[in-house]
Scaffold this active site. Structure first.
Site, mmCIF file in Angstrom:
data_model
loop_
_atom_site.group_PDB
_atom_site.id
_atom_site.type_symbol
_atom_site.label_atom_id
_atom_site.label_comp_id
_atom_site.label_asym_id
_atom_site.label_seq_id
_atom_site.Cartn_x
_atom_site.Cartn_y
_atom_site.Cartn_z
ATOM 1 N N HIS A 17 -5.463 -7.227 4.122
ATOM 2 C CA HIS A 17 -4.721 -5.975 3.985
ATOM 3 C C HIS A 17 -5.713 -4.908 3.529
ATOM 4 C CE1 HIS A 17 -0.908 -3.862 2.132
ATOM 5 N NE2 HIS A 17 -1.738 -2.992 2.703
ATOM 6 N N GLU A 191 7.230 -2.001 -0.558
ATOM 7 C CA GLU A 191 6.383 -1.404 -1.594
ATOM 8 C C GLU A 191 7.241 -0.421 -2.379
ATOM 9 O OE1 GLU A 191 1.969 0.735 -1.874
ATOM 10 O OE2 GLU A 191 3.123 0.878 -0.016
#
Length: 326
Positions: A17, A191
């Site tokens: 990521h 998130e």
């Protein structure tokens, strides 16, 4: 402390990521604009917290706009990032470049992708993703995004950007057509938006890799869905901390998610904004969440388990981790 850090440094690691624009080495930005960036960002301080996602994105994009003006600049950044990764015993990277930057900076996305690929050293395996924002399929960019599904050096697409912006109706079809074209698909979710958006990414976009997924912990049925479908979370604890997704390092849910049978990896996300290296992510797990060496090794192994690489190579890396444990 020193022994744990030595162990972390010796671990074969992955970055699954990693935003390339967000990984721009500070020294490259300094050399491009002498005198303008003499001091590192305030956001590198351990106790720094961004006010919100917009605060973070505005700062990051200001750096990107002052550097990424050509495929050659992307090549220079990628080369420096990949060389540094090898020093840190990172052996596999999944990195993305943003279609929004290609759009805003009027760059040739295909040439950028090829420039990134040309920077990959033989010792490192790299998979390249095109990050597409929720509202990124514009009249101008639609042709580019459709054409991207044919780019030989592009491994996949990823959903990027502010999670509270509605995702266009075009996305499910594009994600499916990307897979039909042999590309891998991922999505940033969980998130700032809650479990429902993670569920959308899995059930509607059809992904099996979620970037972040931190808020999965809020919904037991979602944890079951991830486990049943083998969905992995590519988590970034320091990013989550500095962006206020979690109130403290100790509150990060990665331990609970791993205990629930969810495959979790750790990565740095956007080092130019957070001042972090991959060792810092593992050190946080050890110092703030009580991860043992065995726990850290399992997280490292997870990175290779989900890697888009040949099975025999992945098993070789896992065997090296097991050997390090003794």
């Amino acid at each position: 402390m020193a022994n744990t850090l030595d162990f972390i440094r010796q671990l074969p690691k992955t970055e699954t990521h990693l935003h390339l624009e967000g990984s721009l080495p500070w020294h490259l930005l300094q050399s491009t604009h002498p005198g303008k960036y003499e001091s590192p960002p305030a956001s590198w301080a351990p106790d720094f917290r961004f006010r919100n996602f917009a605060h973070f994105e505005t700062e990051l994009l200001s750096y990107a706009a002052n550097f990424f003006n050509s495929p050659e600049r992307y090549h220079a950044c990628a080369k420096a990032v990949f060389e540094d990764a090898l020093i840190r015993n990172v052996r596999y990277i999944e990195t993305s470049f943003a279609s929004g930057c290609i759009d805003f900076l009027n760059l040739d996305g295909h040439a950028v992708c090829d420039a990134i690929r040309a920077a990959v050293p033989t010792e490192l395996k790299v998979r390249i993703f095109l990050g597409i924002h929720h509202d990124g399929y514009t009249e101008k960019m639609s042709t580019v995004l459709e054409d991207a599904l044919t780019w030989g050096n592009l491994d996949g697409i990823d959903l990027h950007g502010a999670e509270d912006v509605p995702v266009g109706d075009w996305a499910p079809s594009l994600w499916q057509r990307a897979r039909d074209a042999g590309k891998f698909t991922k999505a940033h979710a969980g998130e700032f938006m809650g479990p429902d958006f993670i569920r959308y990414a899995i059930e509607t976009l059809g992904v099996t890799r979620i970037e972040h997924g931190t808020r999965t912990i809020e919904d037991a049925s979602l944890i079951t869905l991830l486990r049943d479908r083998g969905v992995a979370l590519d988590m970034c604890p320091i990013s989550n901390l500095k962006l206020g997704v979690v109130p403290s390092a100790q509150a990060h849910p990665i331990r609970q998610l791993l205990d629930a049978g969810i495959t979790c990896t750790v990565s740095t996300d956007d080092p130019i904004s957070f001042g972090n290296h991959i060792e810092n992510e593992y050190q946080l797990l050890a110092d703030d969440l009580g991860f043992s060496r065995h726990d850290l090794a399992e997280v490292a192994k997870n990175g290779f388990k989900v890697a888009l690489a040949p099975a025999d190579w992945r098993q070789q890396q896992i065997r090296q981790i097991d050997k390090l444990l003794g």
